[in-house]
Design a protein around this motif. Structure first.
Motif, PDB file in Angstrom:
ATOM      1  N   LEU A 115      14.160   5.883 -14.391  1.00  0.00           N
ATOM      2  CA  LEU A 115      13.812   7.098 -13.654  1.00  0.00           C
ATOM      3  C   LEU A 115      13.952   8.338 -14.520  1.00  0.00           C
ATOM      4  CD1 LEU A 115      15.548   6.263 -10.256  1.00  0.00           C
ATOM      5  CD2 LEU A 115      13.129   6.055 -10.845  1.00  0.00           C
ATOM      6  N   PRO A 116      13.138   9.395 -14.284  1.00  0.00           N
ATOM      7  CA  PRO A 116      12.108   9.441 -13.256  1.00  0.00           C
ATOM      8  C   PRO A 116      10.858   8.698 -13.709  1.00  0.00           C
ATOM      9  CG  PRO A 116      12.092  11.493 -14.491  1.00  0.00           C
ATOM     10  CD  PRO A 116      13.244  10.680 -15.031  1.00  0.00           C
ATOM     11  N   LEU A 117      10.037   8.361 -12.751  1.00  0.00           N
ATOM     12  CA  LEU A 117       8.769   7.674 -13.036  1.00  0.00           C
ATOM     13  C   LEU A 117       7.705   8.686 -13.438  1.00  0.00           C
ATOM     14  CD1 LEU A 117       8.790   5.432  -9.845  1.00  0.00           C
ATOM     15  CD2 LEU A 117       9.210   4.637 -12.192  1.00  0.00           C
ATOM     16  N   ASP A 118       6.815   8.242 -14.318  1.00  0.00           N
ATOM     17  CA  ASP A 118       5.694   9.102 -14.724  1.00  0.00           C
ATOM     18  C   ASP A 118       4.497   8.947 -13.794  1.00  0.00           C
ATOM     19  OD1 ASP A 118       6.878  10.120 -17.259  1.00  0.00           O
ATOM     20  OD2 ASP A 118       6.937   7.973 -17.681  1.00  0.00           O
ATOM     21  N   ALA A 119       4.414   7.795 -13.165  1.00  0.00           N
ATOM     22  CA  ALA A 119       3.277   7.563 -12.262  1.00  0.00           C
ATOM     23  C   ALA A 119       3.618   6.453 -11.277  1.00  0.00           C
ATOM     24  CB  ALA A 119       2.028   7.187 -13.060  1.00  0.00           C
ATOM     25  N   MET A 120       2.926   6.492 -10.147  1.00  0.00           N
ATOM     26  CA  MET A 120       3.008   5.427  -9.150  1.00  0.00           C
ATOM     27  C   MET A 120       1.579   5.079  -8.717  1.00  0.00           C
ATOM     28  SD  MET A 120       6.231   6.982  -6.982  1.00  0.00           S
ATOM     29  CE  MET A 120       5.866   6.045  -5.533  1.00  0.00           C
ATOM     30  N   VAL A 121       1.375   3.810  -8.366  1.00  0.00           N
ATOM     31  CA  VAL A 121       0.052   3.328  -7.945  1.00  0.00           C
ATOM     32  C   VAL A 121       0.230   2.523  -6.661  1.00  0.00           C
ATOM     33  CG1 VAL A 121      -1.737   1.623  -8.522  1.00  0.00           C
ATOM     34  CG2 VAL A 121      -1.017   3.279 -10.247  1.00  0.00           C
ATOM     35  N   CYS A 122      -0.606   2.800  -5.683  1.00  0.00           N
ATOM     36  CA  CYS A 122      -0.539   2.042  -4.429  1.00  0.00           C
ATOM     37  C   CYS A 122      -1.960   1.824  -3.913  1.00  0.00           C
ATOM     38  CB  CYS A 122       0.298   2.803  -3.404  1.00  0.00           C
ATOM     39  SG  CYS A 122       0.535   1.853  -1.893  1.00  0.00           S
ATOM     40  N   ILE A 123      -2.395   0.580  -3.952  1.00  0.00           N
ATOM     41  CA  ILE A 123      -3.784   0.229  -3.634  1.00  0.00           C
ATOM     42  C   ILE A 123      -3.835  -0.588  -2.346  1.00  0.00           C
ATOM     43  CG2 ILE A 123      -5.804  -1.063  -4.463  1.00  0.00           C
ATOM     44  CD1 ILE A 123      -4.764  -0.452  -7.352  1.00  0.00           C
ATOM     45  N   ASN A 124      -4.619  -0.100  -1.402  1.00  0.00           N
ATOM     46  CA  ASN A 124      -4.877  -0.836  -0.157  1.00  0.00           C
ATOM     47  C   ASN A 124      -3.612  -1.236   0.587  1.00  0.00           C
ATOM     48  OD1 ASN A 124      -7.676  -0.728  -0.087  1.00  0.00           O
ATOM     49  ND2 ASN A 124      -7.898  -2.490  -1.461  1.00  0.00           N
ATOM     50  N   LEU A 125      -2.752  -0.269   0.798  1.00  0.00           N
ATOM     51  CA  LEU A 125      -1.566  -0.530   1.628  1.00  0.00           C
ATOM     52  C   LEU A 125      -1.583   0.259   2.932  1.00  0.00           C
ATOM     53  CD1 LEU A 125       1.286  -1.569   2.307  1.00  0.00           C
ATOM     54  CD2 LEU A 125       2.181   0.401   1.053  1.00  0.00           C
ATOM     55  N   ILE A 126      -1.798   1.572   2.873  1.00  0.00           N
ATOM     56  CA  ILE A 126      -1.335   2.374   4.012  1.00  0.00           C
ATOM     57  C   ILE A 126      -2.167   2.199   5.290  1.00  0.00           C
ATOM     58  CG2 ILE A 126      -0.108   4.048   2.574  1.00  0.00           C
ATOM     59  CD1 ILE A 126      -2.305   6.036   3.029  1.00  0.00           C
ATOM     60  N   HIS A 127      -3.338   1.560   5.184  1.00  0.00           N
ATOM     61  CA  HIS A 127      -4.092   1.255   6.405  1.00  0.00           C
ATOM     62  C   HIS A 127      -3.750  -0.138   6.937  1.00  0.00           C
ATOM     63  CE1 HIS A 127      -6.376  -0.109   2.940  1.00  0.00           C
ATOM     64  NE2 HIS A 127      -7.065  -0.920   3.693  1.00  0.00           N
ATOM     65  N   ILE A 128      -3.044  -0.940   6.113  1.00  0.00           N
ATOM     66  CA  ILE A 128      -2.703  -2.313   6.523  1.00  0.00           C
ATOM     67  C   ILE A 128      -1.188  -2.404   6.707  1.00  0.00           C
ATOM     68  CG2 ILE A 128      -3.116  -4.769   6.010  1.00  0.00           C
ATOM     69  CD1 ILE A 128      -5.348  -3.964   4.142  1.00  0.00           C
ATOM     70  N   ALA A 129      -0.625  -1.350   7.255  1.00  0.00           N
ATOM     71  CA  ALA A 129       0.822  -1.252   7.479  1.00  0.00           C
ATOM     72  C   ALA A 129       1.029  -0.128   8.484  1.00  0.00           C
ATOM     73  CB  ALA A 129       1.529  -0.930   6.162  1.00  0.00           C
ATOM     74  N   PRO A 130       2.176  -0.106   9.142  1.00  0.00           N
ATOM     75  CA  PRO A 130       2.439   1.002  10.066  1.00  0.00           C
ATOM     76  C   PRO A 130       2.513   2.341   9.323  1.00  0.00           C
ATOM     77  CG  PRO A 130       4.044  -0.779  10.321  1.00  0.00           C
ATOM     78  CD  PRO A 130       3.245  -1.090   9.106  1.00  0.00           C
ATOM     79  N   TRP A 131       2.392   3.416  10.071  1.00  0.00           N
ATOM     80  CA  TRP A 131       2.445   4.768   9.490  1.00  0.00           C
ATOM     81  C   TRP A 131       3.748   4.983   8.708  1.00  0.00           C
ATOM     82  CZ3 TRP A 131      -0.420   8.358   7.755  1.00  0.00           C
ATOM     83  CH2 TRP A 131      -0.022   9.693   7.682  1.00  0.00           C
ATOM     84  N   SER A 132       4.805   4.282   9.119  1.00  0.00           N
ATOM     85  CA  SER A 132       6.090   4.423   8.415  1.00  0.00           C
ATOM     86  C   SER A 132       5.956   4.031   6.942  1.00  0.00           C
ATOM     87  CB  SER A 132       7.185   3.579   9.080  1.00  0.00           C
ATOM     88  OG  SER A 132       6.781   2.230   9.150  1.00  0.00           O
ATOM     89  N   ALA A 133       4.981   3.171   6.610  1.00  0.00           N
ATOM     90  CA  ALA A 133       4.783   2.811   5.197  1.00  0.00           C
ATOM     91  C   ALA A 133       4.244   4.015   4.429  1.00  0.00           C
ATOM     92  CB  ALA A 133       3.833   1.619   5.085  1.00  0.00           C
ATOM     93  N   ALA A 134       3.291   4.725   5.022  1.00  0.00           N
ATOM     94  CA  ALA A 134       2.769   5.936   4.363  1.00  0.00           C
ATOM     95  C   ALA A 134       3.882   6.969   4.212  1.00  0.00           C
ATOM     96  CB  ALA A 134       1.599   6.498   5.164  1.00  0.00           C
ATOM     97  N   GLN A 135       4.663   7.117   5.266  1.00  0.00           N
ATOM     98  CA  GLN A 135       5.775   8.078   5.194  1.00  0.00           C
ATOM     99  C   GLN A 135       6.744   7.700   4.078  1.00  0.00           C
ATOM    100  OE1 GLN A 135       6.824   7.504   9.398  1.00  0.00           O
ATOM    101  NE2 GLN A 135       6.422   9.684   9.748  1.00  0.00           N
TER     102      GLN A 135
END
Ligand code: SAM
Length: 230
Positions: A115-135
């Motif tokens: 840490l700290p991270l320079d980048a994060m990647v998240c592909i095709n998650l937040i529509h296939i999970a509850p809103w709490s995942a996006a949060q």
């Protein structure tokens, strides 16, 4: 709090070819995504991928960006075995052993040294999970990214409360049919989450099949929340 986690874990028995899972969409979207990532990612640094799935993206992107230390993760143990299987057969030195990360968790098991991270990647998650995942995803970006670091998010989104294509509307209905807590997210609601976590509104790239690539940059403590996308 950030716990100390060994970088290498022993898998027993060792994952083999039979553990590989295949997600056909990764073969279609990996090249367009890599092209966009190439313009947004730093030339080197530490990157955490959330919801890595099969590991096909991780092995492909880690090879495409060899100066980046690519840390995959997924909460599903079978998918972590799949990631490990691809890593053993095709992974380069910059592809790490997958971590068990649920983005909705308050703390993620990251090594302090990473840490700290320079980048994060998240592909095709937040529509296939509850809103709490996006949060949780954006809260994590706020906690773990360096100032100036970025979060890449890919998937289908609504804009201005509207679907951008009939196929997205149909996909949304099918997701909600599987789980009422799932479904395409409003870009504006996601941007509001990002801003609450200290990330600027995203750069936006329209992608094939009515998807979007989004790049949210973490702002420094003295930066105003400025509109980066005209
Ligand atoms: C549709 S798949 C996408 C996988 C991969 N990113 C891809 O594009 O092929 C969704 C992934 O999200 C993971 N997932 C579901 N809920 C999650 C959560 N709360 N935190 C992190 N990952 C999650 C699943 O295990 C699965 O691997």
């Amino acid at each position: 709090m950030v716990g100390a986690v060994p970088k290498e874990r022993v898998d027993s028995p060792a994952p083999g070819p039979e553990d590989k899972r295949h997600a056909p969409a990764t073969a279609r979207n990996r090249e367009p995504i890599a092209e966009v990532l190439g313009g947004w990612l730093p030339s080197s640094g530490r990157l955490l991928e959330l919801a890595s799935g099969t590991g096909e993206h991780a092995v492909f992107f880690a090879a495409r960006f060899p100066q980046i230390v690519w840390q995959p993760s997924d909460p599903d143990p079978l998918l972590r075995r799949s990631i490990q299987a691809y890593r053993h057969s095709d992974g380069g030195a910059n592809l790490r052993v997958p971590l068990d990360i649920d983005v909705a968790a308050r703390d993620w098991p990251l090594d302090r040294d990473d840490l700290p991270l320079d980048a994060m990647v998240c592909i095709n998650l937040i529509h296939i999970a509850p809103w709490s995942a996006a949060q949780g995803l954006f809260a994590g970006a706020g906690r773990y990214l360096s100032a100036g670091g970025g979060l890449f998010v890919y998937g289908p989104f609504k804009r201005g409360g509207q679907h951008t294509a009939p196929s997205n509307a149909a996909f949304d209905a099918s997701l909600r049919g599987q789980d009422p807590a799932w479904g395409l997210r409003d870009l504006e609601a996601v941007t509001a989450l990002a801003q609450a976590a200290g990330l600027a509104p995203p750069l936006i790239r329209e992608m094939p099949a009515n998807n979007l690539s989004l790049w949210f940059v973490k702002q420094g403590p003295d930066q105003e929340s400025a509109e980066v996308n005209p």
